[in-house]
Design an enzyme around this catalytic site. Structure first.
Site, short mmCIF file in Angstrom:
data_model
loop_
_atom_site.label_atom_id
_atom_site.label_comp_id
_atom_site.label_asym_id
_atom_site.label_seq_id
_atom_site.Cartn_x
_atom_site.Cartn_y
_atom_site.Cartn_z
N GLU A 192 -21.01 53.62 87.78
CA GLU A 192 -19.61 53.61 87.33
C GLU A 192 -18.72 54.13 88.44
O GLU A 192 -19.17 54.70 89.42
CB GLU A 192 -19.42 54.44 86.06
N ARG A 233 -10.63 59.28 89.90
CA ARG A 233 -9.96 60.59 89.96
C ARG A 233 -10.62 61.42 91.04
O ARG A 233 -11.63 61.01 91.60
CB ARG A 233 -10.12 61.30 88.62
N ARG A 259 -22.52 74.84 91.08
CA ARG A 259 -21.54 75.06 90.01
C ARG A 259 -21.95 76.31 89.24
O ARG A 259 -23.02 76.34 88.62
CB ARG A 259 -21.51 73.87 89.05
N LYS A 264 -32.28 48.17 74.73
CA LYS A 264 -31.14 48.95 74.20
C LYS A 264 -30.44 48.16 73.11
O LYS A 264 -30.38 46.93 73.17
CB LYS A 264 -30.12 49.23 75.30
N LYS A 324 -33.38 46.69 83.33
CA LYS A 324 -34.43 47.22 84.21
C LYS A 324 -34.37 48.74 84.13
O LYS A 324 -33.29 49.34 84.18
CB LYS A 324 -34.17 46.76 85.64
N VAL A 361 -15.13 67.09 90.65
CA VAL A 361 -15.47 68.51 90.76
C VAL A 361 -16.08 68.80 92.14
O VAL A 361 -15.70 69.76 92.81
CB VAL A 361 -16.48 68.90 89.66
N LYS A 376 -16.94 49.67 80.70
CA LYS A 376 -18.24 49.42 81.33
C LYS A 376 -18.48 47.94 81.62
O LYS A 376 -18.91 47.57 82.71
CB LYS A 376 -19.35 49.94 80.42
N GLU A 382 -20.30 55.72 91.73
CA GLU A 382 -21.59 56.35 91.46
C GLU A 382 -22.69 55.29 91.44
O GLU A 382 -22.54 54.25 90.79
CB GLU A 382 -21.55 57.07 90.12
#
Lengths: 183, 451
Positions: free
Chosen positions: B288, B292, B338, B157, B200, B295, B116, B275
């Site tokens: 992220e 690959r 799905r 966090k 944020k 789906v 990350k 994403e």
């Protein structure tokens, strides 16, 4: 099913004859229940090949005959009352080789005995008997590719009740959802 | 082109890859666990090898047995599919060191984007917007300064993070000091590490992702975006569509351009997905990269008329990507539902067992990617995806109507499925208006506000 045996029938093959008379009927019965097409049993004195009708006469050609999933990895059923046969299966994928000092068929084996190797990625993984008994059959041929759970050897482990407990002991607990969630 | 490919996966994606290989004239090798002996991918492949017992850790994640099977079968390449080993750089490295081409990005790209912190840093350097974060808070003044710039609300966090411990939402500056104190105290108690940072907080963002393709010669294109905002609690996607509805052209163009910059910055090759979270004011933030096939790739395939899995294989085989960016134009609209063996009314608890009769939809504009059939086993060991139903039509409204028709045709006996929850989603007026966001399903469908 056709049974074919070596011509050399002199006195030295008494062991083989004894095997044919005593063990073969039961082994045939067990073999019939498996989806295996050929089973060769080799001793110092000669060999017996069990072959089901419709099997190809030549050695199986892996490239020409795509391997499908429906092969038995299950234990052979009891061959005769009062005796139990168990199988030794591959737990890794690779090319199978029997051990140079593997006993003749009918010979006794001990738990720690190495019966063969499975070779892949330049690593030889020993195949240990894991159980005491007499070697009844070598199912996998030397140089043959084997996958996980594939039967390599058949072992006569003696009276049936001594092994049943052994076989049922290690049923792994289902492990739920071990994959990470995919997004 | 490769002669033979091993597919290190199961289920519908293994079938999808077998089909792509067959169309390219490439032989296929399936692997399977003892629980999947009778499954369709094993039947359809040219060869198959059992690699272990049912548990994934000992079969589909069993690298020695999988690579041994590749060696015994004599394959040229390994396709990892999604999940399992697809994003483990060590697997990509092991494949390469044994002379098998890994059908995916270079191991270094997987490592970079899988971490990350390193991914976020590289994206910032490439000018890709990321969710603004403060770094470890040293003083209240620093935290205040950051929050004023980023704008409230913010999320505190814990650096040691996890399980919601040490997390606090703060809506205004007056509450910041108290929030920091509580969060830090909680983190200290839970992890023995009281360090916290501030991020944020995006309010009701949409999840929009961009499909990219890059060959090994540096030619990189995007293949449009997908909206995957309809998610189960826990950020798991349930329904995806392409193109993203209600997305201004200007935002779409910026988003896709950022995705291409990001892909180049990651020194990436093969298919991948960036994403993003997109807010209603048109801002977007990198979340992220999935290194690959995904789906939900079929919605992109039908709308853009491009076979992503075939391109994965061709690119890995060293071919040039002959598709130009200007050729990438969406036609119509596609929705994917799905169909999982899950009970939506019981926190999506997974179901397993032997299926009864299975009848899957067909007809115009319907694509079904599945590995199930009447009487098939659904083992409890793996994820619960049974089928992906894709409805395609000239516009979103008619694609929705077509999906309703397809769901009504679908019959899967023996397990509880997500068909009913999809019907509820499609019937929702806010879905029809494309007003979904990442917590929409939970807030407006599963626990709708009292009327």
């Amino acid at each position: 099913m056709t049974n074919e045996s070596n011509d050399r029938m002199d006195s030295a093959s008494a062991d083989l004859m004894e095997f044919v008379q005593n063990e073969l009927p039961g082994l045939c019965e067990a073999f019939a229940e498996t989806p295996l097409m050929r089973l060769r049993v080799t001793t110092a004195e000669g060999s017996v090949t069990l072959e089901k009708a419709g099997a190809k006469s030549s050695a199986p050609d892996v490239d020409a005959e795509p391997r499908r999933a429906f092969r038995s990895h299950d234990y052979l059923p009891d061959a005769e009352p009062g005796r139990a046969f168990t199988t030794i299966a591959a737990d890794v994928v690779g090319i199978f080789h029997s051990a140079p000092d593997i006993p003749d068929l009918g010979g006794s084996i001990v738990t720690d005995q190495v019966l063969g190797y499975i070779e892949a990625l330049k690593v030889r993984t020993p195949v240990k008997a894991g159980i005491e008994g007499r070697l009844v059959a070598q199912v996998a041929e030397d140089g043959q590719p084997v996958d996980f759970g594939e039967t390599l050897f058949v072992i006569d482990t003696g009276p049936a009740d001594s092994v049943t407990a052994d076989l049922s002991a290690e049923e792994p607990e289902p492990e739920l959802m071990t994959e990470p969630p995919r997004i | 082109m490769f002669n033979k490919v091993l597919i290190a996966n199961r289920g519908e994606i293994a079938l999808r890859i077998v089909r792509a290989c067959q169309e390219l004239g490439v032989k296929t090798v399936a692997i399977f666990s003892e629980a999947d002996r009778n499954s369709l991918h094993v039947r359809m492949a040219d060869e198959s090898y059992c690699v272990g017992p049912p548990q994934s850790a000992r079969s589909y994640l069993n690298i020695p047995n999988i690579v041994s099977a590749a060696e015994v079968a004599g394959v040229d390449a390994i396709h990892p599919g999604y999940g399992f080993l697809s994003e483990r750089e060590t697997f990509a490295e092991i494949c390469a060191s044994h002379g098998f081409k890994f059908i995916g990005p270079p191991a270094a790209s997987i490592a970079l984007m899988g971490d990350k912190a390193s991914a976020k840093k590289r994206m910032e350097e490439a000018g890709v917007p990321v969710i603004p974060g403060s770094g470890i808070v040293d003083s209240l003044e620093d935290a205040k300064k950051f929050c004023r710039e980023a704008g409230y609300p913010v999320l505190i966090k814990a650096t040691a993070g996890g399980g919601g411990k040490g997390m606090r939402i703060v809506g205004r500056e007056a509450d910041l000091a108290a929030g920091l104190e509580t969060a830090s105290g909680e983190a200290q108690a839970a992890f023995g590490d009281g360090r916290v940072y501030v991020e944020k907080l995006l309010v009701h963002p949409r999840h929009i992702e961009v499909q990219v393709l890059a060959d090994e010669f540096g030619h990189t294109i995007h293949v449009g975006e997908r909206d995957c905002s309809v998610q189960k609690p826990g950020h798991q996607k349930l329904l995806e569509e392409a193109p993203a509805p209600r997305l201004p052209t200007e935002v779409r163009e910026k988003l896709c351009a950022a995705a291409v910059r990001a892909t180049r910055a990651a020194e990436y090759a093969n298919a991948g997905t960036l994403e993003f979270l997109v807010t209603d004011d048109g801002n977007f933030y990198f979340m992220e990269m999935n290194t690959r096939i995904q789906v939900e790739h079929p919605v992109t395939e039908v709308v853009y008329g491009i076979d992503l899995v075939r391109w994965q294989i061709r690119i890995a085989a060293g071919e040039r990507l002959t598709v130009r960016q200007e050729d990438i134009k969406p036609r119509g609209h596609a929705i994917e539902c799905r169909i999982n063996a899950e009970d939506a009314d019981n926190k999506f608890a997974p179901a397993a067992g032997k299926l009864g009769s299975v009848l899957l939809p067909g007809g115009p504009g319907i694509r079904v990617d599945t590995h199930i059939f009447s009487g098939a086993d659904v083992p409890p060991y793996y994820d619960s995806l049974l089928a992906k139903i894709v409805a395609y039509d000239r516009n979103r409204a008619s694609a929705i109507a077509r999906m309703r028709r397809a769901l009504a045709e679908t019959e899967i006996k023996g397990v509880t499925t997500t068909v009913p929850i999809h019907e509820r989603i499609l019937d929702s007026p806010s879905f029809a208006g494309a007003h979904t966001h990442v917590t929409w399903l939970r807030e407006e469908v599963l626990q709708p506000p009292a009327a």
